[in-house]
Design a protein around this motif. Sequence first.
Motif, PDB file in Angstrom:
ATOM      1  N   GLU A 241      30.263  90.304 -16.832  1.00 58.55           N
ATOM      2  CA  GLU A 241      29.994  89.614 -17.047  1.00 58.55           C
ATOM      3  C   GLU A 241      29.866  87.889 -16.402  1.00 58.55           C
ATOM      4  N   PHE A 242      31.645  87.609 -15.835  1.00 57.35           N
ATOM      5  CA  PHE A 242      31.777  86.301 -15.411  1.00 57.35           C
ATOM      6  C   PHE A 242      32.523  86.466 -14.469  1.00 57.35           C
ATOM      7  N   ALA A 243      31.792  87.550 -13.518  1.00 57.56           N
ATOM      8  CA  ALA A 243      32.371  87.047 -12.351  1.00 57.56           C
ATOM      9  C   ALA A 243      31.526  85.867 -11.168  1.00 57.56           C
ATOM     10  N   ARG A 244      32.636  85.586 -11.035  1.00 59.34           N
ATOM     11  CA  ARG A 244      32.425  83.592  -9.772  1.00 59.34           C
ATOM     12  C   ARG A 244      31.701  83.545 -10.670  1.00 59.34           C
ATOM     13  N   SER A 245      32.396  83.314 -11.940  1.00 57.86           N
ATOM     14  CA  SER A 245      31.984  81.650 -12.923  1.00 57.86           C
ATOM     15  C   SER A 245      32.192  80.075 -13.040  1.00 57.86           C
ATOM     16  N   VAL A 246      31.782  79.647 -13.604  1.00 62.85           N
ATOM     17  CA  VAL A 246      32.116  78.383 -13.429  1.00 62.85           C
ATOM     18  C   VAL A 246      31.873  77.738 -15.439  1.00 62.85           C
ATOM     19  N   ILE A 247      33.747  77.970 -15.851  1.00 68.59           N
ATOM     20  CA  ILE A 247      32.505  76.918 -17.355  1.00 68.59           C
ATOM     21  C   ILE A 247      33.646  76.506 -17.618  1.00 68.59           C
ATOM     22  N   PHE A 248      32.061  75.783 -18.039  1.00 69.97           N
ATOM     23  CA  PHE A 248      32.586  73.753 -18.244  1.00 69.97           C
ATOM     24  C   PHE A 248      32.754  74.072 -19.726  1.00 69.97           C
ATOM     25  N   LEU A 249      33.996  73.012 -19.937  1.00 69.95           N
ATOM     26  CA  LEU A 249      34.490  73.396 -21.574  1.00 69.95           C
ATOM     27  C   LEU A 249      33.894  72.099 -22.216  1.00 69.95           C
ATOM     28  N   VAL A 250      33.041  71.867 -23.183  1.00 70.56           N
ATOM     29  CA  VAL A 250      32.879  71.163 -24.483  1.00 70.56           C
ATOM     30  C   VAL A 250      33.479  70.763 -25.396  1.00 70.56           C
ATOM     31  N   GLU A 251      34.675  72.217 -25.570  1.00 68.38           N
ATOM     32  CA  GLU A 251      35.509  71.947 -26.646  1.00 68.38           C
ATOM     33  C   GLU A 251      36.449  72.354 -26.960  1.00 68.38           C
ATOM     34  N   HIS A 252      38.079  72.349 -27.165  1.00 69.87           N
ATOM     35  CA  HIS A 252      38.915  73.277 -26.805  1.00 69.87           C
ATOM     36  C   HIS A 252      39.711  72.687 -27.529  1.00 69.87           C
ATOM     37  N   ASP A 253      39.972  72.867 -28.906  1.00 70.93           N
ATOM     38  CA  ASP A 253      41.210  72.617 -29.795  1.00 70.93           C
ATOM     39  C   ASP A 253      42.151  73.859 -30.467  1.00 70.93           C
ATOM     40  N   GLU A 254      41.961  73.442 -31.574  1.00 68.87           N
ATOM     41  CA  GLU A 254      43.104  74.200 -32.491  1.00 68.87           C
ATOM     42  C   GLU A 254      42.474  75.004 -33.104  1.00 68.87           C
ATOM     43  N   HIS A 255      40.485  74.665 -32.971  1.00 69.96           N
ATOM     44  CA  HIS A 255      40.018  75.503 -33.897  1.00 69.96           C
ATOM     45  C   HIS A 255      39.378  76.992 -32.731  1.00 69.96           C
ATOM     46  N   GLY A 256      39.340  76.751 -31.081  1.00 67.71           N
ATOM     47  CA  GLY A 256      38.953  77.524 -30.453  1.00 67.71           C
ATOM     48  C   GLY A 256      38.785  76.472 -29.387  1.00 67.71           C
ATOM     49  N   THR A 257      37.372  77.522 -29.159  1.00 69.38           N
ATOM     50  CA  THR A 257      36.974  76.836 -26.917  1.00 69.38           C
ATOM     51  C   THR A 257      35.745  77.271 -26.821  1.00 69.38           C
ATOM     52  N   LEU A 258      34.817  76.303 -26.729  1.00 72.01           N
ATOM     53  CA  LEU A 258      33.576  75.732 -26.244  1.00 72.01           C
ATOM     54  C   LEU A 258      33.007  75.393 -24.835  1.00 72.01           C
ATOM     55  N   GLY A 259      32.760  76.858 -24.485  1.00 72.42           N
ATOM     56  CA  GLY A 259      32.136  76.132 -22.875  1.00 72.42           C
ATOM     57  C   GLY A 259      30.941  76.423 -22.496  1.00 72.42           C
ATOM     58  N   VAL A 260      29.956  76.070 -21.235  1.00 69.10           N
ATOM     59  CA  VAL A 260      28.760  77.045 -20.886  1.00 69.10           C
ATOM     60  C   VAL A 260      28.805  76.882 -19.060  1.00 69.10           C
TER      61      VAL A 260
END
Length: 212
Positions: free
Chosen positions: A38-57
């Motif tokens: 599901e992530f093959a050739r994907s490019v994830i733009f990181l919206v949040e990254h901190d001690e609570h975890g990471t979120l991207g699109v």
Amino acid sequence: MALNPENLYGDRLFSSLERGTPAAGMLLLAAPGMASPEFARSVIFLVEHDEHGTLGVDLTQRSQTPVHNVLEPWAPLMSKPPVLYIGGPLNQNQPICVGVVRGGAELPEGTDDVTGAPFMERIAHRFALINLGIEPELVKGSLDGARIFAGYAGWEPGQLDEEIDRGDWYVAPALPSDVLAPAAADIWGDCLRRQPWPLPLYGTYPVDVRDN
């Protein structure tokens, strides 16, 4: 013997490269031969990254649903193609809007009367989260373009670091043209081709090596 991504990619080039530090506003480029299809050739733009975890699109997965059909007032602000993008497998009923702030423009001041959230919240550099609960006219003059993503990709604290150490992802700076890339763009290949040698060699690596 059955083809195995680990066998195909050998020592995983990404695990031997100098590792960047993930942060909001950066990209995660999937390693050639990524074991998770599901992530093959994907490019994830990181919206949040901190001690609570990471979120991207994910910038590479488009739907066939026009923004006009689901969030009609926002359609004129979207960059082409003006469709919903599939940000990731999590919470796909939750739209996330990422905008590119116009050069020299300040973020508009003000908060949503209902939620108290700001009109726009800077992610990093020229990137900002846009509050979809407001009238688009309030932010129109501050933007060069925007994308709306259905859902997101998420990592628990420490999980992304483990995947980067394993060689699943390469961390790279994001450009506005990545977030606003046109339909015909090969975002993954284009991003790899501007990285340090030897990553440009892998810019045409297929999702399935048997397609080569």
